[in-house]
Design an enzyme around this catalytic site. Structure first.
Site, short mmCIF file in Angstrom:
data_model
loop_
_atom_site.label_atom_id
_atom_site.label_comp_id
_atom_site.label_asym_id
_atom_site.label_seq_id
_atom_site.Cartn_x
_atom_site.Cartn_y
_atom_site.Cartn_z
N ASP A 327 -16.34 -14.54 8.87
CA ASP A 327 -15.32 -13.50 9.07
C ASP A 327 -14.35 -13.87 10.20
OD1 ASP A 327 -16.48 -12.03 7.07
OD2 ASP A 327 -17.63 -10.75 8.42
N LYS A 354 -13.00 -12.70 -0.04
CA LYS A 354 -13.14 -11.67 0.99
C LYS A 354 -12.12 -10.54 0.70
CE LYS A 354 -16.52 -13.58 3.15
NZ LYS A 354 -17.83 -12.94 3.05
C1 S3P Z 1 -21.69 -9.06 5.65
C2 S3P Z 1 -21.84 -10.31 5.13
C3 S3P Z 1 -20.72 -11.24 4.94
C4 S3P Z 1 -19.48 -10.83 5.72
C5 S3P Z 1 -19.21 -9.37 5.61
C6 S3P Z 1 -20.38 -8.56 6.11
C7 S3P Z 1 -22.88 -8.20 5.78
O1 S3P Z 1 -20.38 -11.26 3.58
O2 S3P Z 1 -18.37 -11.57 5.29
O3 S3P Z 1 -18.07 -9.02 6.36
O4 S3P Z 1 -22.82 -7.19 6.50
O5 S3P Z 1 -23.90 -8.52 5.16
P1 S3P Z 1 -21.17 -12.22 2.54
O6 S3P Z 1 -22.56 -11.81 2.55
O7 S3P Z 1 -20.54 -11.96 1.22
O8 S3P Z 1 -20.93 -13.61 3.04
#
Ligand code: S3P
Length: 440
Positions: A327, A354
């Site tokens: 992120d 994203k």
């Molecule tokens: C998150 C996991 C990440 C991240 C998101 C929050 C979470 O996504 O990019 O902002 O809280 O589990 P991904 O699991 O798709 O990588």
């Protein structure tokens, strides 16, 4: 006029206007961690008793999670100082009378899918335009393998999702992506399965689910890149203190590192290793960050970060580090544009799925500011050191793009405007005023 704080009166403007900044100085406490705040509500709802959450992130995404659980009969008091979830245990949710709406939140949509797969009632789940374009097949596939009845309403692998009652079996899932959202969805469905469920990831993603479920009494083991959960635990409510979000702290780390003369103390930041990749990258770029007052252990480790301006140089960001800073890549790209030399960002194709396609939205906006940047299939190459110019930035309704370019504008000559700047409400409603307060 020239002595005016350049960003002090931006809150009222339809588009944010920024001009080259004075140094940032002082202290800041960033809001609570988004990932942990979501989980506190979800897991608190599944625990027996009252879970009291301090420093909960009052951003739109986490409020979407609260609203979904309220619709399933969970009483949640949110008096801003504290959120109290009156949990009813693993089998205490009731059928919602309407579609659950997850807004812009991928975490809500994916994690709740795992919980809903194990419920004795049907649900329809949907979100905003961005959510309805993001891939949900990544949770539909493993949940279906567990026996869940989960469908994409339009057959395109995206929300709206229709989830109906089914018996779940424990599986071992080899996830093709390092995604905490996928891992968590499968582990949460595993709470309702007939046997143990485990998930192996290509690279370890953030482990907040494992830590918090363990704290509430679940049996969750982690060995390397594999996490395993035992079904049907008694989850018991606990007090949860949410550390400051390192993803929000990242904007101040970057701003203080690139604006000459800056020194900022960022207090109470979560530094869980599976999240703190930005600290390693900043260090590799020559940033000056001191970790003070380290505390916390088993729950979530926390520290205060003292960040001072330092000339940055390029680096390579790739491999196992990517999930620990996924992120933060938009703001790392801004730091790279301000640094001398080349920065390569690789192995980050996840950026495309994203809140916006962040390979596109970062590189387009950086180009508008005059940076030398080339998008690639799985990242970007930035030749840093070119002076940045103010530009008309499009946030593409992505909170992290708006905040990253607000920071970029601090070192740009001339005026920058940010379209749909208020999308920062997703994760950091007071971002602009917090930043302005450091520039006096
Ligand atoms: C998150 C996991 C990440 C991240 C998101 C929050 C979470 O996504 O990019 O902002 O809280 O589990 P991904 O699991 O798709 O990588």
């Amino acid at each position: 006029m020239t002595n005016q704080n350049p960003i002090s009166d931006m809150q009222k403007a339809p588009a944010i206007r920024v001009e080259k900044s004075k140094p940032l100085r002082g202290e800041i406490t960033v809001p609570g961690d988004k990932s942990i705040s979501h989980r506190a509500v979800m897991f608190g709802a599944l625990a027996k008793g009252d879970t009291r959450v301090q420093n909960f992130l009052q951003g739109a995404d986490c409020l979407s999670t609260i609203s979904c659980f309220e619709k399933m009969g969970i009483r949640i008091e949110n008096n801003k100082e504290e959120v109290i979830i009156h949990g009813k245990g693993l089998h205490g949710l009731s059928a919602p009378t309407e579609t659950l709406y997850t807004g812009n939140s991928g975490t809500t949509t994916r994690l709740i899918s795992g919980i809903l797969a194990g419920q004795p009632f049907s649900t329809r789940l949907t979100g905003d335009d961005s959510i309805c374009k993001r891939p949900m097949k990544r949770v539909i596939d493993p949940l279906s393998e567990m026996g869940a009845d989960i469908k994409s309403e339009n057959g395109n692998g995206c929300a709206p999702l229709l989830i109906s009652p089914a018996s779940l079996r424990g599986i071992h899932y080899n996830s093709p992506v390092a995604s905490a959202q996928v891992k968590s969805a499968v582990l949460l469905a595993g709470l309702y399965a007939d046997d143990k469920t485990s998930v192996t990831e290509p690279v370890l993603s953030r482990d907040h689910t494992e830590r918090m479920l363990r704290m509430l009494g679940a049996s969750v083991t982690s060995e390397g890149v594999t996490a395993t959960i035992t079904p049907n635990p008694d989850l018991t409510a606990q007090d949860i203190f949410v550390p400051g979000d390192i993803s929000s702290a990242a904007y101040f780390i970057a701003a203080a590192s690139i604006v000459p003369g800056s020194e900022v103390l960022i207090k109470n930041v979560g530094i869980n290793e599976t999240r703190a990749g930005i600290l390693k990258v900043a260090d590799a770029m020559g940033a000056r960050i001191e970790l003070l007052n380290r505390r916390g252990g088993d729950g979530e480790p926390v520290a205060d970060l003292l960040v001072s301006y330092a000339p940055l140089h390029g680096t390579t960001v790739s491999g196992e580090l990517i999930p620990a800073l996924i992120d933060e890549i938009p703001i790392i790209a801004v730091m790279a544009a301000a640094a001398e030399g080349t920065t390569m960002i690789k192995d980050a194709a996840e950026l495309k799925v994203k809140e916006s396609d962040r390979i596109f939205t970062v590189t387009e906006n950086l180009k508008k500011m005059g940076a030398d940047v080339t998008p690639t299939e799985d990242g970007m190459i930035i030749e840093g050191g070119r002076p940045l110019m103010g530009a008309a930035i499009d946030s593409y309704l992505d909170h992290r793009i708006a905040m990253s370019f607000q920071v970029a504008s601090l070192i740009a000559r001339g005026e920058t405007t940010i379209k749909d700047a208020d999308c920062v409400n997703i994760s950091y409603p007071t971002f602009y005023s917090d930043l302005a307060a450091l520039i006096q």
